[in-house]
Design a protein around this motif. Structure first.
Motif, PDB file in Angstrom:
ATOM      1  N   MET A   1     -33.331  39.565  13.474  1.00  0.00           N
ATOM      2  CA  MET A   1     -32.359  39.072  12.503  1.00  0.00           C
ATOM      3  C   MET A   1     -33.042  38.958  11.143  1.00  0.00           C
ATOM      4  O   MET A   1     -34.166  38.502  11.058  1.00  0.00           O
ATOM      5  CB  MET A   1     -31.810  37.704  12.926  1.00  0.00           C
ATOM      6  N   HIS A   2     -32.341  39.352  10.108  1.00  0.00           N
ATOM      7  CA  HIS A   2     -32.884  39.288   8.756  1.00  0.00           C
ATOM      8  C   HIS A   2     -31.973  38.414   7.895  1.00  0.00           C
ATOM      9  O   HIS A   2     -30.763  38.363   8.090  1.00  0.00           O
ATOM     10  CB  HIS A   2     -32.945  40.682   8.118  1.00  0.00           C
ATOM     11  N   ASP A   3     -32.573  37.764   6.930  1.00  0.00           N
ATOM     12  CA  ASP A   3     -31.777  37.027   5.945  1.00  0.00           C
ATOM     13  C   ASP A   3     -32.663  36.772   4.751  1.00  0.00           C
ATOM     14  O   ASP A   3     -33.885  36.875   4.841  1.00  0.00           O
ATOM     15  CB  ASP A   3     -31.283  35.693   6.516  1.00  0.00           C
ATOM     16  N   HIS A   4     -32.070  36.482   3.649  1.00  0.00           N
ATOM     17  CA  HIS A   4     -32.864  36.177   2.456  1.00  0.00           C
ATOM     18  C   HIS A   4     -32.132  35.200   1.575  1.00  0.00           C
ATOM     19  O   HIS A   4     -30.912  35.112   1.588  1.00  0.00           O
ATOM     20  CB  HIS A   4     -33.187  37.460   1.662  1.00  0.00           C
ATOM     21  N   THR A 254     -41.928  37.643   2.031  1.00  0.00           N
ATOM     22  CA  THR A 254     -41.390  38.174   3.281  1.00  0.00           C
ATOM     23  C   THR A 254     -42.310  37.771   4.432  1.00  0.00           C
ATOM     24  O   THR A 254     -43.522  37.623   4.235  1.00  0.00           O
ATOM     25  CB  THR A 254     -41.266  39.712   3.259  1.00  0.00           C
ATOM     26  N   HIS A 256     -42.456  37.781   9.138  1.00  0.00           N
ATOM     27  CA  HIS A 256     -41.864  37.855  10.470  1.00  0.00           C
ATOM     28  C   HIS A 256     -42.145  36.516  11.160  1.00  0.00           C
ATOM     29  O   HIS A 256     -43.304  36.079  11.230  1.00  0.00           O
ATOM     30  CB  HIS A 256     -42.484  38.997  11.277  1.00  0.00           C
ATOM     31  N   THR A 290     -37.366  36.570   2.350  1.00  0.00           N
ATOM     32  CA  THR A 290     -36.753  37.355   3.425  1.00  0.00           C
ATOM     33  C   THR A 290     -37.546  37.114   4.712  1.00  0.00           C
ATOM     34  O   THR A 290     -38.764  37.259   4.722  1.00  0.00           O
ATOM     35  CB  THR A 290     -36.762  38.857   3.095  1.00  0.00           C
ATOM     36  N   GLN A 292     -37.745  37.873   9.019  1.00  0.00           N
ATOM     37  CA  GLN A 292     -37.302  38.557  10.223  1.00  0.00           C
ATOM     38  C   GLN A 292     -37.577  37.623  11.396  1.00  0.00           C
ATOM     39  O   GLN A 292     -38.722  37.299  11.695  1.00  0.00           O
ATOM     40  CB  GLN A 292     -38.034  39.882  10.430  1.00  0.00           C
ATOM     41  N   GLU A 294     -37.867  36.802  15.197  1.00  0.00           N
ATOM     42  CA  GLU A 294     -38.201  37.564  16.401  1.00  0.00           C
ATOM     43  C   GLU A 294     -38.363  36.625  17.595  1.00  0.00           C
ATOM     44  O   GLU A 294     -38.930  35.535  17.457  1.00  0.00           O
ATOM     45  CB  GLU A 294     -39.519  38.335  16.202  1.00  0.00           C
ATOM     46  N   ASP A 302     -43.441  45.623  19.643  1.00  0.00           N
ATOM     47  CA  ASP A 302     -43.413  46.442  18.432  1.00  0.00           C
ATOM     48  C   ASP A 302     -44.762  47.138  18.231  1.00  0.00           C
ATOM     49  O   ASP A 302     -44.830  48.300  17.837  1.00  0.00           O
ATOM     50  CB  ASP A 302     -43.100  45.545  17.221  1.00  0.00           C
TER      51      ASP A 302
END
Length: 307
Positions: A1-4, A254, A256, A290, A292, A294, A302
């Motif tokens: 899922m991504h968001d910023h 950014t 994760h 931003t 991610q 996980e 990954d």
């Protein structure tokens, strides 16, 4: 899922342009006065300061254009917008400063080697220098707040500061000439102006290259940010952390974020994202972030997929 988080507003505002325009009017007026005064008095220091003012005038024009360009909204080609235009404007300013300092130094050495060729009217030189000092102080005051969050405005601010110090040096030289008649003081003041320009130009260049190389903003502690994120409830790990800046006052973050399984099972991802974004905005002044999200084990899969 991504968001910023949304990009912060207000760092490229119309108020910056108004301040730059007012400083431009002051600088251009004083430049003309100094040119006339330098020609009437025969002062190289005044002409050098006028030349500096000329580059300041050009720099402020560049800053105004860059500020207007930087305020343009993002599009499909330039997804971060045009804020980097300010960095290129600052780069031009720094290059002009260095060229100017070399010219002043060459002319000053020439006068010191042939002092008999120079005739300087100290009284006129003193009056013009005082006018320049007052005007530069006013311009510096106008730009003092905006320069803290705009690298482009900071470039203009540093140049005006150089003019202020240059005017002070010219005042001292003029007083020496009026009192003692020692005209070499004019050339020495010119050399001081050149010496004051170089460190500021180098500092501005260093900051420009730091931005263009996408280094972390000065004072940013990546480990501290990572620890704040790890301290959020439900966060198990953080990796691929990157921090850079589009320009002064526009940091980008950014990362994760690996979360516990129960966070996703109960639908708590959105709440966690909001918490992380607020953390960065409140504690580290990062308005564009931003993440991610996980689940545990995702990073291992990954890595294996890209092995």
């Amino acid at each position: 899922m991504h968001d910023h988080a949304p990009a912060g507003g207000g760092i490229r505002t119309a108020s910056h342009r108004r301040l730059l325009a007012m400083s431009l009017a002051i600088t251009a007026t004083v430049m003309v006065v100094q040119i006339v005064g330098g020609l009437l008095s025969g002062s190289l220091a005044l002409l050098a300061d006028a030349a500096h003012m000329f580059t300041d005038t050009a720099a402020l024009v560049i800053a105004l254009v860059a500020n207007a360009v930087a305020s343009r909204p993002a599009d499909d080609r330039r997804t971060y917008g045009y804020q980097r235009a300010e960095v290129f404007g600052a780069l031009i300013n720094a290059a002009v400063l260095i060229v100017l300092s070399v010219w002043i130094a060459i002319e000053s050495v020439g006068r010191l080697m042939a002092p008999g060729d120079a005739e300087v009217e100290g009284g006129v030189m003193l009056v013009i220098a005082i006018i320049g000092l007052v005007a530069n102080a006013a311009a510096l005051w106008l730009l003092s707040s905006a320069q803290r969050n705009s690298i482009n405005v900071r470039g203009a601010y540093l140049e005006v500061m150089g003019d202020l110090l240059g005017s002070a040096a010219v005042i001292v030289a003029a007083i020496v000439i009026v009192v003692s008649g020692w005209v070499q003081a004019d050339a020495i003041a010119s050399l001081l102006i050149a010496a004051m320009i170089v460190p500021r130009a180098i500092g501005l260049l260093r900051e420009v290259f730091s931005v263009l190389s996408e280094s972390a903003p000065q004072g940013t502690q990546i480990a501290e940010i990572r620890n704040h994120i790890l301290g959020a409830p439900g966060v198990a790990d953080v990796h691929d952390v990157h921090v850079w800046q589009l320009t002064r006052g526009a940091p980008v973050f950014t990362a994760h974020v690996v979360v516990d399984a129960d966070v996703l099972e109960r639908g708590g991802a959105a709440e966690l994202l909001a918490s992380l974004q607020s953390c960065l905005a409140d504690h580290f002044d990062v308005s564009h972030s931003t993440f991610q999200i996980e689940p545990a084990g995702h990073a291992d899969r990954d890595t294996a997929a890209h092995a």
